[in-house]
Design an enzyme around this catalytic site. Structure first.
Site, PDB file in Angstrom:
ATOM      1  N   LYS A 192      13.466  -5.456  -0.311  1.00 27.76           N
ATOM      2  CA  LYS A 192      12.518  -6.345  -0.986  1.00 27.76           C
ATOM      3  C   LYS A 192      11.144  -5.675  -1.011  1.00 27.76           C
ATOM      4  O   LYS A 192      10.444  -5.613  -0.006  1.00 27.76           O
ATOM      5  CB  LYS A 192      12.398  -7.697  -0.285  1.00 27.76           C
ATOM      6  CG  LYS A 192      11.657  -8.723  -1.171  1.00 27.76           C
ATOM      7  CD  LYS A 192      11.007  -9.820  -0.372  1.00 27.76           C
ATOM      8  CE  LYS A 192       9.642  -9.433   0.156  1.00 27.76           C
ATOM      9  NZ  LYS A 192       8.635  -9.172  -0.918  1.00 27.76           N
ATOM     10  N   GLY A 224       4.035  -4.748   7.466  1.00 24.17           N
ATOM     11  CA  GLY A 224       3.075  -5.711   6.942  1.00 24.17           C
ATOM     12  C   GLY A 224       2.096  -6.112   8.021  1.00 24.17           C
ATOM     13  O   GLY A 224       1.934  -5.423   9.037  1.00 24.17           O
ATOM     14  N   GLU A 232      -8.387  -6.189  11.549  1.00 21.05           N
ATOM     15  CA  GLU A 232      -8.010  -5.165  10.587  1.00 21.05           C
ATOM     16  C   GLU A 232      -8.567  -5.551   9.216  1.00 21.05           C
ATOM     17  O   GLU A 232      -8.158  -6.540   8.615  1.00 21.05           O
ATOM     18  CB  GLU A 232      -6.493  -5.028  10.508  1.00 21.05           C
ATOM     19  CG  GLU A 232      -6.049  -3.905   9.576  1.00 21.05           C
ATOM     20  CD  GLU A 232      -4.541  -3.709   9.561  1.00 21.05           C
ATOM     21  OE1 GLU A 232      -4.111  -2.546   9.523  1.00 21.05           O
ATOM     22  OE2 GLU A 232      -3.810  -4.713   9.597  1.00 21.05           O
ATOM     23  N   ASN A 291       0.804  -1.218   0.000  1.00 20.78           N
ATOM     24  CA  ASN A 291       0.000   0.000   0.000  1.00 20.78           C
ATOM     25  C   ASN A 291       0.841   1.274   0.000  1.00 20.78           C
ATOM     26  O   ASN A 291       0.299   2.370  -0.066  1.00 20.78           O
ATOM     27  CB  ASN A 291      -0.939   0.021   1.211  1.00 20.78           C
ATOM     28  CG  ASN A 291      -0.190   0.046   2.527  1.00 20.78           C
ATOM     29  OD1 ASN A 291       0.783  -0.682   2.710  1.00 20.78           O
ATOM     30  ND2 ASN A 291      -0.629   0.877   3.450  1.00 20.78           N
ATOM     31  N   GLU A 321       6.454  -2.433  11.769  1.00 19.72           N
ATOM     32  CA  GLU A 321       5.194  -1.687  11.812  1.00 19.72           C
ATOM     33  C   GLU A 321       4.156  -2.638  11.278  1.00 19.72           C
ATOM     34  O   GLU A 321       4.170  -3.001  10.108  1.00 19.72           O
ATOM     35  CB  GLU A 321       5.292  -0.407  10.979  1.00 19.72           C
ATOM     36  CG  GLU A 321       4.116   0.538  11.199  1.00 19.72           C
ATOM     37  CD  GLU A 321       2.981   0.277  10.248  1.00 19.72           C
ATOM     38  OE1 GLU A 321       1.983  -0.362  10.665  1.00 19.72           O
ATOM     39  OE2 GLU A 321       3.076   0.696   9.091  1.00 19.72           O
ATOM     40  N   GLU A 361       9.756   4.384  13.484  1.00 16.68           N
ATOM     41  CA  GLU A 361      10.231   4.954  12.233  1.00 16.68           C
ATOM     42  C   GLU A 361      10.080   6.471  12.316  1.00 16.68           C
ATOM     43  O   GLU A 361       9.307   6.987  13.117  1.00 16.68           O
ATOM     44  CB  GLU A 361       9.441   4.398  11.044  1.00 16.68           C
ATOM     45  CG  GLU A 361       9.625   2.896  10.874  1.00 16.68           C
ATOM     46  CD  GLU A 361       8.946   2.343   9.629  1.00 16.68           C
ATOM     47  OE1 GLU A 361       9.615   1.630   8.872  1.00 16.68           O
ATOM     48  OE2 GLU A 361       7.748   2.634   9.422  1.00 16.68           O
ATOM     49  N   CYS A 392      -2.500   1.563   7.313  1.00 16.58           N
ATOM     50  CA  CYS A 392      -2.356   0.938   8.626  1.00 16.58           C
ATOM     51  C   CYS A 392      -2.996   1.762   9.733  1.00 16.58           C
ATOM     52  O   CYS A 392      -3.428   1.210  10.742  1.00 16.58           O
ATOM     53  CB  CYS A 392      -0.878   0.699   8.925  1.00 16.58           C
ATOM     54  SG  CYS A 392       0.141   2.178   8.762  1.00 16.58           S
TER      55      CYS A 392
END
Length: 505
Positions: free
Chosen positions: A184, A236, A395, A161, A258, A472, A292
């Site tokens: 990746k 993810g 979620e 996303n 995260e 982050e 998220c």
């Protein structure tokens, strides 16, 4: 050439994507089609190979041990980061188109994301120029210098996303710290990271410092298990983060994740209702809810629920769902067929468990025939009485809001914290005392007050509970990619606790 529904066209310069090792393209034997989620049609391919992982880590390790990047003065690294930011701005349109084709976000949104990502490079460049090592006087003749050093080879696993924007959150501080990197991207969103790699090299980053491997879960698992991978930064699902974390922590490597979220967005009785509705729509439906921090649990005080709900439904009725390449579109499609089916199933299960559909719950009625094969879900609001219902605990990662009523502040806090997640939360009130109380009691890494979903390169971001580990962005994001070393120096005579030194000393 991609043709939008309004007759305009957006050029795609390439449709085949692959790994890049030591600056050279590496096509793999495995090929996967790339599908435009708005049309359900193939537009490109990505190739990959499992053995690219070992080679990429070896090359990154060699670059770290023998190259100049880790040892470069901070000011020199800052100059390269600034050049990367400028390079990103020169290629905004190209990158944005590729992101929209991958995840279905409206082109206007991906343009804004890519443009904003340049600020992360500038921010970390500024940090490099202004941070100073710390010195501590331990005694009259002894001093400790606290220095920060790169971790080594770090693996960055980015999400579908926001492969480019959220990848930048990781890559900018990782490079600022002087690390070598293996990136990746997601298998179904491989393209924008390849463009970013070109920008890095054109900005002057040595070619061996960043390696790019394409692939899915098999490649990701191999990457994080490599003995020379000193750190993994992952974005993810919570389930995937748990699996990665077990693999990484089992060999005592560093790990930042995260993961998932089910963020509460609380509307108290003294809220400015119109502003709250604006934020709820933006916070719940931006990116078609595939974010998220989506405020997907709307907790509304019973005294204002009627007024709030009426305005919310009126605003949602004006949202335009459709071709993400059309400028007027607010919501695009769901990114993949698998996720589309999962969202529809969760809505159906919620209804069967007693949820009331206030709006949406199906395919948007106005999707044109040209987009009939796309992955569409209408903006949906479900009124839910039981907060333990799955729709309030899972979620969804789609345009689905669960609306729950509450009676008082204590109940609102209890409901907000009643989930395994703790990524973000928001609330609306004019009571200064309540702002202090509630923000302190919400179990979330970010709490927004009278606003929602505001992200900034300076502000640390991460979650409580099963929403992640580490942070982050901000200075905290840089420190995640650094090892701390204490260098202790004695300027006087050596201490002799045993009294064995010669008498004339």
């Amino acid at each position: 050439m991609h043709t939008a529904n309004d007759g305009s066209s957006t050029r795609i310069d390439r449709t085949e994507f692959h790994s890049v090792l030591d600056g050279q393209p590496r096509v793999g034997p495995h090929r996967v089609p790339l599908v435009d989620p708005a049309r359900g049609a193939e537009w490109g391919t990505v190739s990959w190979a499992p053995d690219h992982v070992r080679e990429a880590v070896d090359l990154a390790g060699e670059a770290f041990r023998t190259g100049s990047w880790a040892r470069a003065p901070r000011a020199e690294r800052a100059d390269v980061l600034d050049a990367i930011g400028r390079g990103v701005l020169e290629r905004v349109e190209e990158i944005a188109v590729l992101e929209t084709l991958a995840n279905g976000k409206p082109l206007a949104a991906t343009r804004a994301e890519v443009g904003a990502s340049a600020r992360w490079w500038g921010y970390y460049a500024a940090l490099l120029r202004t941070l100073r090592d710390e010195s501590i006087e331990l005694s009259a003749s002894k001093q400790a210098q606290i220095v920060q050093e790169p971790v080594g080879v770090v693996a960055l696993v980015t999400p579908f996303n926001g492969a480019f924007s959220l990848g930048t959150w990781k890559l900018a501080p990782a490079l600022a710290a002087g690390n070598a990197v293996v990136v990746k991207p997601p298998l179904d969103s491989p393209a924008s990271t390849m463009i970013l790699l070109e920008v890095l090299h054109q900005a002057g980053l040595p070619r061996g410092v960043v390696q790019l491997v394409q692939g899915g879960a098999e490649v990701g698992a191999a990457l994080v298990e490599q003995p020379e991978t000193a750190m993994v930064s992952f974005t993810g699902s919570t389930r995937a983060a748990g699996a990665v974390g077990r693999a990484v922590s089992g060999r005592l490597a560093r790990f930042v994740a995260e993961a998932g979220g089910k963020s509460a967005h609380i509307v108290f009785e003294d809220a400015r209702i119109s502003d709250a509705v604006t934020a709820v729509v933006q916070g719940g439906f931006s990116g078609t809810g595939q974010t998220c921090v989506a405020g997907s649990r709307i907790l509304v005080h019973r005294a204002v629920v009627a007024e709030f709900t009426a305005e919310l439904l009126q605003r949602i009725s004006r949202l335009r769902v459709g071709d993400p390449f059309v400028a007027e579109t607010h919501l695009g499609p769901i990114a993949t067929a698998t996720q589309h089916a999962r969202i529809r199933k969760l809505i159906d299960e919620a209804v069967s468990e007693g949820a009331e559909v206030l709006t949406g719950g199906s395919t948007p009625p106005a999707v044109p025939a040209a987009l009939a094969n796309g992955y569409w879900v209408a903006p949906t609001v479900l009124r839910v009485d039981d907060h333990r219902a799955r729709i309030c605990q899972t979620e969804v990662f789609g345009p689905v809001l669960a609306l729950v009523e509450f009676d008082d502040e204590a109940e609102a806090i209890a409901l907000a914290n009643d989930t395994e997640f703790g990524l973000a939360a928001g609330f609306w009130t004019q009571d200064a005392g309540r702002i202090r109380r509630v923000s302190g009691l919400l179990q979330a890494g970010t709490v927004w007050v009278n606003t929602y979903r505001g992200m900034d390169w300076q502000t640390p971001f991460g979650g409580y509970k099963h929403s992640g580990i580490g942070r982050e962005n901000g200075l905290e994001g840089l420190r995640e990619f650094q090892e701390t070393k204490a260098v202790v120096q004695e300027f006087g005579r050596a201490a002799d606790p045993f009294g064995l030194a010669p008498a004339d000393q």
